[in-house]
Design a protein around this motif. Structure first.
Motif, short mmCIF file in Angstrom:
data_model
loop_
_atom_site.label_atom_id
_atom_site.label_comp_id
_atom_site.label_asym_id
_atom_site.label_seq_id
_atom_site.Cartn_x
_atom_site.Cartn_y
_atom_site.Cartn_z
N GLN A 78 1.01 -1.22 -0.02
CA GLN A 78 0.19 -0.04 -0.03
C GLN A 78 0.82 1.19 0.01
OE1 GLN A 78 -1.87 -1.47 3.59
NE2 GLN A 78 -4.02 -1.06 2.68
N GLU A 79 0.40 2.40 -0.60
CA GLU A 79 1.08 3.48 -0.42
C GLU A 79 1.73 4.04 0.79
OE1 GLU A 79 -1.63 5.45 -4.03
OE2 GLU A 79 -0.02 6.83 -3.44
N GLU A 80 0.78 3.91 1.61
CA GLU A 80 1.44 4.10 3.19
C GLU A 80 2.39 3.35 3.89
OE1 GLU A 80 -1.77 3.52 2.23
OE2 GLU A 80 -2.88 2.36 3.70
N ASP A 81 2.90 2.24 2.89
CA ASP A 81 4.08 1.31 3.55
C ASP A 81 5.34 2.11 3.16
OD1 ASP A 81 2.29 -1.65 2.57
OD2 ASP A 81 2.43 -0.44 4.44
N SER A 82 5.26 3.16 2.13
CA SER A 82 6.67 3.96 1.92
C SER A 82 7.31 4.37 2.99
CB SER A 82 6.45 5.21 1.08
OG SER A 82 5.81 4.39 -0.51
N ALA A 83 8.51 3.93 3.32
CA ALA A 83 9.18 4.39 4.48
C ALA A 83 10.70 3.66 4.48
CB ALA A 83 8.42 3.94 5.67
N MET A 84 11.47 4.24 5.54
CA MET A 84 12.70 3.64 5.92
C MET A 84 12.48 2.31 6.87
SD MET A 84 15.53 4.46 4.15
CE MET A 84 16.76 3.76 5.22
N TYR A 85 12.88 1.07 6.18
CA TYR A 85 12.75 0.13 7.17
C TYR A 85 14.26 -0.52 7.57
CZ TYR A 85 7.98 -0.13 5.61
OH TYR A 85 6.71 0.03 5.48
N TYR A 86 14.49 -0.86 8.76
CA TYR A 86 15.61 -1.09 9.44
C TYR A 86 15.36 -2.44 10.13
CZ TYR A 86 17.20 3.60 8.75
OH TYR A 86 17.73 4.86 8.39
N LYS A 96 21.37 -4.06 23.78
CA LYS A 96 21.40 -3.19 22.53
C LYS A 96 21.31 -3.77 21.26
CE LYS A 96 26.29 -4.30 21.23
NZ LYS A 96 27.66 -3.83 21.34
N LEU A 97 20.84 -2.98 20.39
CA LEU A 97 20.43 -3.49 19.17
C LEU A 97 21.44 -3.11 18.13
CD1 LEU A 97 16.78 -2.10 19.03
CD2 LEU A 97 17.37 -4.36 19.17
N VAL A 98 21.90 -4.17 17.13
CA VAL A 98 22.72 -3.83 16.14
C VAL A 98 21.57 -3.69 14.83
CG1 VAL A 98 24.62 -4.80 14.58
CG2 VAL A 98 24.59 -5.13 17.13
N PHE A 99 21.74 -2.66 14.34
CA PHE A 99 20.84 -2.23 13.04
C PHE A 99 21.82 -2.32 11.56
CE2 PHE A 99 17.23 -0.06 14.63
CZ PHE A 99 17.70 0.31 15.92
N GLY A 100 21.00 -3.04 10.63
CA GLY A 100 21.36 -3.03 9.42
C GLY A 100 21.46 -1.31 8.75
N GLN A 101 21.79 -1.32 7.47
CA GLN A 101 21.79 0.18 7.10
C GLN A 101 20.55 0.59 6.46
OE1 GLN A 101 24.46 -0.18 3.53
NE2 GLN A 101 23.06 -0.93 2.28
N GLY A 102 19.47 -0.19 6.36
CA GLY A 102 18.42 0.21 6.02
C GLY A 102 17.96 0.12 4.63
N THR A 103 16.88 0.01 4.29
CA THR A 103 16.17 -0.03 3.01
C THR A 103 15.08 0.91 2.72
OG1 THR A 103 16.66 -2.53 2.61
CG2 THR A 103 14.86 -1.45 1.22
N ARG A 104 15.25 1.60 1.78
CA ARG A 104 14.05 2.89 1.68
C ARG A 104 13.03 2.26 0.57
NH1 ARG A 104 13.03 7.57 2.44
NH2 ARG A 104 15.17 8.21 3.23
N LEU A 105 11.77 2.05 1.09
CA LEU A 105 10.68 1.30 0.27
C LEU A 105 9.90 2.73 -0.22
CD1 LEU A 105 9.34 -1.29 -0.84
CD2 LEU A 105 7.96 -1.10 1.52
#
Lengths: 109, 115
Positions: A78-86, A96-105
């Motif tokens: 859906q259009e509202e899913d557009s975001a950065m996902y980590y 603590k959390l270890v994050f990936g670099q992220g994906t912009r959807l």
């Protein structure tokens, strides 16, 4: 050392199409995996975590220890899913959390 | 409930200057984290407090970065002197307790530009 890899920096799909955001991790112990999301002009927030085994906003993610993956999936974008996902990993016994670099959807109309 | 509060939202300084960021966690949250997020990367933990004690500061550049959490509530993160590579968003997060139900809640962040 622990590492989270999100191979796609950018992902673009059309509305109604399936979407899969890839996440692979490197950790020898028993991991906890999370997906965090950041919508435009909003703060980083938890989307889902593997121990809950739940679907949030139509998204699911299954931990595959054999492939060391935790891919995020949604059958109909859906259009509202557009975001950065980590994707993030929490190691056993730590907070603590270890994050990936992220994906912009981006969901195209 | 009120979320994690951070200030300022933006800061521009010249290299070799000093800067401080402030964080007020969600009321009752014992654990507080400072993350650094450089453009194009995911957040990286700098320091973690449990109440007013440091749990993990292994990735904090201690020659220039310092942080404190007096009285186990608010926290400040300081950079002195700043370098160009310190340009990033500094995120504060808090979580209620230790364990598998421990979810981190993030603030809006402070965007630092070092010129």
């Amino acid at each position: 050392a622990q590492r989270v890899t999100q191979p796609e920096k950018l992902l673009s799909v059309f509305k109604g199409a399936p979407v899969e955001l890839k996440c692979n991790y490197s950790y020898s112990g028993s991991p906890e995996l999370f997906w965090y999301v950041q919508y435009s002009r909003q703060r980083l927030q938890l989307l889902l975590r593997h121990i809950s085994r739940e679907s949030i906003k139509g998204f699911t993610a299954d931990l595959n220890k054999g492939e060391t993956s935790f891919h995020l999936k949604k059958p109909f974008a859906q259009e509202e899913d557009s975001a950065m996902y980590y994707c993030a990993l929490r190691v056993q016994g730590a907070q603590k959390l270890v994050f990936g670099q992220g994906t912009r959807l981006t969901i195209n109309p | 409930e009120a979320g994690v509060a951070q200030s300022p939202r933006y800061k521009i300084i010249e290299k070799r200057q000093s800067v401080a960021f402030w964080c007020n966690p969600i009321s009752g949250h014992a654990t507080l984290y400072w993350y650094q997020q450089i453009l194009g990367q995911g957040p990286k933990l700098l320091i973690q407090f449990q109440n007013n004690g440091v749990v993990d500061d292994s990735q904090l550049p201690k020659d220039r970065f310092s942080a404190e959490r007096l009285k186990g509530v608010d926290s400040t993160l300081k950079i002195q002197p700043a370098k160009l590579e310190d340009s990033a968003v500094y995120l504060c997060a808090s979580s209620p307790h230790v364990g598998r139900e421990n979810i981190q809640y993030f603030g809006a962040g402070t965007r630092l530009s070092v010129l």
